[in-house]
Motif scaffolding. Structure first.
Motif, PDB file in Angstrom:
ATOM      1  N   ARG A 190      45.891  45.502  38.170  1.00  0.00           N
ATOM      2  CA  ARG A 190      45.506  45.050  36.904  1.00  0.00           C
ATOM      3  C   ARG A 190      46.637  45.779  35.962  1.00  0.00           C
ATOM      4  O   ARG A 190      46.939  46.815  36.247  1.00  0.00           O
ATOM      5  CB  ARG A 190      44.233  45.715  36.486  1.00  0.00           C
ATOM      6  CG  ARG A 190      42.893  44.813  36.597  1.00  0.00           C
ATOM      7  CD  ARG A 190      41.768  45.545  36.118  1.00  0.00           C
ATOM      8  NE  ARG A 190      40.842  44.777  36.864  1.00  0.00           N
ATOM      9  CZ  ARG A 190      40.225  43.638  36.653  1.00  0.00           C
ATOM     10  NH1 ARG A 190      40.746  42.937  35.408  1.00  0.00           N
ATOM     11  NH2 ARG A 190      39.142  43.207  37.404  1.00  0.00           N
ATOM     12  N   GLY A 200      49.129  43.877  28.919  1.00  0.00           N
ATOM     13  CA  GLY A 200      49.207  42.801  30.062  1.00  0.00           C
ATOM     14  C   GLY A 200      50.513  42.272  30.093  1.00  0.00           C
ATOM     15  O   GLY A 200      51.281  42.438  29.180  1.00  0.00           O
ATOM     16  N   SER A 205      46.076  38.554  41.383  1.00  0.00           N
ATOM     17  CA  SER A 205      45.130  38.589  42.459  1.00  0.00           C
ATOM     18  C   SER A 205      45.534  37.242  43.328  1.00  0.00           C
ATOM     19  O   SER A 205      46.433  36.484  42.880  1.00  0.00           O
ATOM     20  CB  SER A 205      43.670  38.563  42.361  1.00  0.00           C
ATOM     21  OG  SER A 205      43.325  37.453  41.481  1.00  0.00           O
ATOM     22  N   LEU A 217      47.162  47.058  32.477  1.00  0.00           N
ATOM     23  CA  LEU A 217      46.350  47.663  31.122  1.00  0.00           C
ATOM     24  C   LEU A 217      47.037  48.424  30.341  1.00  0.00           C
ATOM     25  O   LEU A 217      48.205  48.853  30.525  1.00  0.00           O
ATOM     26  CB  LEU A 217      45.283  48.160  31.734  1.00  0.00           C
ATOM     27  CG  LEU A 217      44.169  47.462  32.772  1.00  0.00           C
ATOM     28  CD1 LEU A 217      43.415  48.217  33.590  1.00  0.00           C
ATOM     29  CD2 LEU A 217      43.380  46.784  31.902  1.00  0.00           C
ATOM     30  N   THR A 236      45.887  42.028  32.118  1.00  0.00           N
ATOM     31  CA  THR A 236      46.397  41.034  33.034  1.00  0.00           C
ATOM     32  C   THR A 236      45.933  41.401  34.410  1.00  0.00           C
ATOM     33  O   THR A 236      46.106  42.413  34.925  1.00  0.00           O
ATOM     34  CB  THR A 236      47.570  40.641  33.203  1.00  0.00           C
ATOM     35  OG1 THR A 236      48.338  40.274  31.904  1.00  0.00           O
ATOM     36  CG2 THR A 236      48.045  39.750  34.247  1.00  0.00           C
ATOM     37  N   LEU A 237      45.142  40.267  35.130  1.00  0.00           N
ATOM     38  CA  LEU A 237      44.548  40.611  36.414  1.00  0.00           C
ATOM     39  C   LEU A 237      45.625  39.738  37.531  1.00  0.00           C
ATOM     40  O   LEU A 237      45.717  38.601  37.296  1.00  0.00           O
ATOM     41  CB  LEU A 237      43.228  40.179  36.727  1.00  0.00           C
ATOM     42  CG  LEU A 237      42.541  40.055  38.165  1.00  0.00           C
ATOM     43  CD1 LEU A 237      42.628  41.346  38.894  1.00  0.00           C
ATOM     44  CD2 LEU A 237      41.175  39.428  38.438  1.00  0.00           C
ATOM     45  N   HIS A 250      45.266  36.061  33.962  1.00  0.00           N
ATOM     46  CA  HIS A 250      45.182  35.887  35.355  1.00  0.00           C
ATOM     47  C   HIS A 250      46.402  35.313  35.871  1.00  0.00           C
ATOM     48  O   HIS A 250      46.791  34.405  35.583  1.00  0.00           O
ATOM     49  CB  HIS A 250      44.048  35.097  35.609  1.00  0.00           C
ATOM     50  CG  HIS A 250      43.378  35.549  36.928  1.00  0.00           C
ATOM     51  ND1 HIS A 250      42.003  34.997  37.405  1.00  0.00           N
ATOM     52  CD2 HIS A 250      43.764  36.447  37.885  1.00  0.00           C
ATOM     53  CE1 HIS A 250      41.707  35.658  38.618  1.00  0.00           C
ATOM     54  NE2 HIS A 250      42.588  36.304  38.935  1.00  0.00           N
ATOM     55  N   GLU A 268      41.611  48.563  44.303  1.00  0.00           N
ATOM     56  CA  GLU A 268      42.473  48.138  42.832  1.00  0.00           C
ATOM     57  C   GLU A 268      43.718  48.985  42.567  1.00  0.00           C
ATOM     58  O   GLU A 268      43.379  50.143  42.477  1.00  0.00           O
ATOM     59  CB  GLU A 268      41.507  47.929  41.715  1.00  0.00           C
ATOM     60  CG  GLU A 268      42.001  47.403  40.749  1.00  0.00           C
ATOM     61  CD  GLU A 268      40.974  47.066  39.382  1.00  0.00           C
ATOM     62  OE1 GLU A 268      39.947  46.148  39.625  1.00  0.00           O
ATOM     63  OE2 GLU A 268      40.852  47.706  38.540  1.00  0.00           O
ATOM     64  N   GLN A 290      45.622  49.923  39.284  1.00  0.00           N
ATOM     65  CA  GLN A 290      45.854  49.841  37.574  1.00  0.00           C
ATOM     66  C   GLN A 290      46.997  50.471  37.247  1.00  0.00           C
ATOM     67  O   GLN A 290      47.483  51.507  37.457  1.00  0.00           O
ATOM     68  CB  GLN A 290      44.545  50.502  36.951  1.00  0.00           C
ATOM     69  CG  GLN A 290      43.443  49.892  37.506  1.00  0.00           C
ATOM     70  CD  GLN A 290      42.530  50.602  36.683  1.00  0.00           C
ATOM     71  OE1 GLN A 290      42.369  51.652  36.145  1.00  0.00           O
ATOM     72  NE2 GLN A 290      41.023  50.237  36.716  1.00  0.00           N
TER      73      GLN A 290
END
Ligand code: ADP
Ligand code: ASP
Ligand code: MG
Length: 437
Positions: free
Chosen positions: A272, A222, A287, A274, A284-285, A239, A213, A215
């Protein structure tokens, strides 16, 4: 392995640097990528400009004043005399080095060396601080692995090989620290990944070693659905897909460097976003499968755009015409952002105007050329695929009171872009926000 990138404000004061240990879990294997302390790169840009203009006295004053901020920071960060002494020696070394560069022929090569000093200082200070409080860490010199080729494109495989070799030297170590932003170019000179480039470093590092991941820790919770510096009541997006995030970053959402989504996307490493000030916030992710059913996701704007309108009644319909036009931009390594065509004209936009004069000269061979400076691209990201309808109309309806220069729809399923004069940007962002969300 996780990659944690902290931006300028996240390392902007002694208190913030100490606070990083609430976020960095020293039991996990991770690479911490740091930006320069907030304000440093701007100050280094000014110092470099003064040297380039031959204003050595001004540059030395700027160096002295900026160094003062570090002396204060060190005083608050370190508890022991030994720690303070080491840190003061470090910043003396870097600022003396910057001053000494002004004594030589100062060219853009030296300017880039000056710009690199910010990240070199912040990472070593953090390493010294960890040492003082007894937390083991290893500094990975970005200049030993972060490389761009002759087209300024990062060499991801090379980066991975070099980085893995460096990591293998200390197999039991958990915490690594490296510099964002800086790299070497194809001549082996010190270079950088452009302003805001530490995000790009984090993504390249994560992609090249296929991290778990990435970050990106910053000063906001986010990616928001519009520019929070311009519009009130923006909200974070939980997301996003890589495609959506890439469009937003490319078209001006400052929270991410414009190129920074691509390496993570290519190697499918989730990202991510953060908030250092609120580590518990969801952020916010980004992907592979980030898409939600909500049709319009976010709005962003990219400033300082130049539009080039080519009117060519003779040649436009002839096949091969557009290729000839595009070849000119390719020769000058100038990317085109937006394009629209009609039977007799083609309009396109660029944001890199270094070779504008040369480009115009060559394009004028094809017809009449008009240039509009100081334009803004407003980009609306959402699901604009063939199965959804009515959304583009809603976008245009929200800006119907503004003079639009260009509209781009259908280029991708995720984006509708409009070009307008910079003076209409704020109104466009606010009106779109009020009507779309
Ligand atoms: P860092 O120094 O951590 O890299 P940046 O200043 O580069 O931080 O990026 C974070 C800033 O980006 C936020 O403070 C915010 O003002 C700005 N920003 C612009 N557009 C957006 C957006 N759509 N969502 C979140 N932040 C945004
Ligand atoms: N320090 C660099 C800049 O200010 C890189 C970064 O912050 O991401 O542009
Ligand atoms: Mg940034």
């Amino acid at each position: 392995m996780k990659i944690l990138k902290f931006g300028g404000t996240s390392v902007g004061s002694a208190e913030r640097i100490k606070g990083l240990l609430d976020i960095v879990n020293t039991d996990d294997r991770q690479i911490v990528v740091l930006s320069a302390v907030a304000g440093t790169t701007n100050a280094l840009v000014e110092i470099g400009q003064s040297f380039l203009l031959g204003k050595t006295g001004t540059a030395l004053d700027q160096i002295k004043s900026h160094k003062g901020k570090y002396i204060e920071l060190i005083d608050q960060l370190f508890a022991s005399d030994l720690g303070r002494e080491k840190a003061n020696n470090l910043i003396n070394y870097h600022f003396n080095y910057i001053s000494s560069l002004g004594n030589e022929m100062f060219t853009p090569v030296e300017e880039k060396i000056v710009l690199a000093q910010g990240e070199l200082m912040s990472t070593t200070l953090f390493h010294f601080y960890l040492e003082e409080i007894g937390i083991p860490s290893v500094l990975l010199p970005a200049l030993d692995f972060m490389k761009i080729d002759q087209d300024n494109e990062p060499m991801v495989e090379y980066i991975g090989e070099k980085l893995n070799a460096l990591l293998e030297i200390t197999p039991d170590n958990k915490l690594y620290i490296t510099q964002g932003f800086i790299c070497r170019n194809s001549f082996g000179e010190i270079d950088n990944l452009r302003r805001g480039g530490s995000d790009y470093t984090a993504s390249l590092v994560g992609a090249s070693i296929q991290a778990e991941e990435i970050q990106i820790w910053t000063d906001i919770d986010g990616m928001h659905n519009n520019d929070p510096r311009v519009v009130k009541n923006t909200t974070p997006i939980a997301h996003l897909s890589f495609d959506e995030a890439a469009e937003l970053a490319y078209f001006g959402a400052k929270i991410l460097h414009p190129q920074s989504v691509f390496p993570a996307q290519r190697y499918n490493v989730p990202v991510r976003l953060l908030n250092t000030m609120d580590p518990a916030a969801a952020g916010t992710l980004i992907s592979k499968d980030g898409k939600s059913s909500k049709q319009i996701r976010a709005i962003a704007a990219k400033d300082e755009i130049t539009a080039i309108h080519i009117h060519s009644s003779r040649m436009l319909l002839a096949y091969g015409f557009l290729r000839k036009v595009f070849e000119i931009f390719e020769r000058y390594k100038t990317p085109i952002d937006m394009i629209t065509t009609s039977e007799v004209a083609v309009s396109l936009t660029i944001d890199d105007t270094r070779y504008l004069g040369e480009i115009i000269k060559e394009v004028e061979d094809f017809g009449r050329v008009r240039i509009d400076h100081n334009q803004t691209i407003v980009c609306v990201v959402g699901d604009f695929g063939a199965n959804s309808h009515g959304y583009a109309a809603r976008v245009l309806d929200a800006v119907k009171h503004l003079p639009l220069q260009m509209i781009s729809y259908g280029g991708s399923d995720y984006n509708v872009s409009i070009l307008l004069g910079h003076e209409y940007k704020v109104e466009a962002l606010r009106s779109l926000h009020n009507r779309l969300f």
